[in-house]
Design a protein around this motif. Structure first.
Motif: not given
Ligand SMILES: Cc1cc2nc3c(=O)[nH]c(=O)nc-3n(C[C@H](O)[C@H](O)[C@H](O)COP(=O)(O)O)c2cc1C
Length: 184
Positions: A128-130, A84-89
């Motif tokens: 950004r996570t990706i 999951p994305t948490y704070y753009y990461d």
């Protein structure tokens, strides 16, 4: 060939798990072996930065679940890793998991596998996570079979993101073609 899907979300059956499973379900043909693991409920301590793994070639932390999960990664040919994305990461649990793979980096023990990055966000930040997930995969010399980004907030929302579901299915089909090619 074995296909392993990991969801790093603390929601065991949340959106990340859903999207990873869309890919895995597509692979449920022709006896392809698949496995899904949720990191939810698993203890994964952060990397100590002790560098002892340079000599030991394995992480020195023994009192958690990291070794069991990474053994499954070592046993797979295709890894789908989702966060999951948490704070753009990526979320912290996924980052802990990734950081600990430094112990396998020295001898590139994960090299040669195929990898797919999956990220879910509610609004923004999944790119950004990706990037983080793909950075992990490329550092370990996985070759990429693509990535999927889905949108969702409440559990199950991502299954209404038609573009994401279709992309995930297409990646699943790509894995099936790869497995078939390797059998022929
Ligand atoms: C601590 C926390 C931080 C989050 N940060 C973001 C964010 O930066 N961008 C975003 O779009 N959604 C953010 N979200 C929402 C989640 O990415 C979203 O609910 C996602 O579907 C969760 O996936 P899961 O069901 O697999 O856990 C955040 C949620 C939490 C709990």
């Amino acid at each position: 060939m074995k296909v392993l899907g990991i969801s790093g979300s603390m929601r065991k059956d949340g959106n990340t798990a859903d999207l990873v499973n869309v890919i895995l379900e597509r692979c449920h043909v022709d006896g392809i072996k698949t496995e899904f693991i949720s990191l939810s409920g698993k203890k994964i301590h952060p990397c100590l930065g002790c560098e002892k793994c340079k000599e030991k070639k394995w992480c020195v932390i023994e009192n958690d679940d990291w070794s069991d999960v990474i053994q499954k990664v070592l046993d797979c040919d295709v890894l789908i890793i989702g966060s999951p994305t948490y704070y753009y990461d990526v979320c912290g649990h996924v980052k802990n998991f990734i950081d600990r793979t430094y112990s396998l980096y020295h001898d590139r023990k994960l090299a040669g596998r195929k990898g797919i990055a999956v990220a879910v966000h509610a609004q923004k930040g999944a790119s950004r996570t990706i990037q983080t997930l793909e950075g992990f995969l490329s550092s370990h010399e996985f070759s990429s079979l693509g990535s999927v980004t889905g949108k969702g907030y409440q559990k199950g929302d991502v299954l209404s993101d038609k573009v994401a579901v279709e992309r995930a299915q297409k990646i699943g089909d790509k894995i099936v073609r790869l497995v078939k090619r390797n059998r022929d």
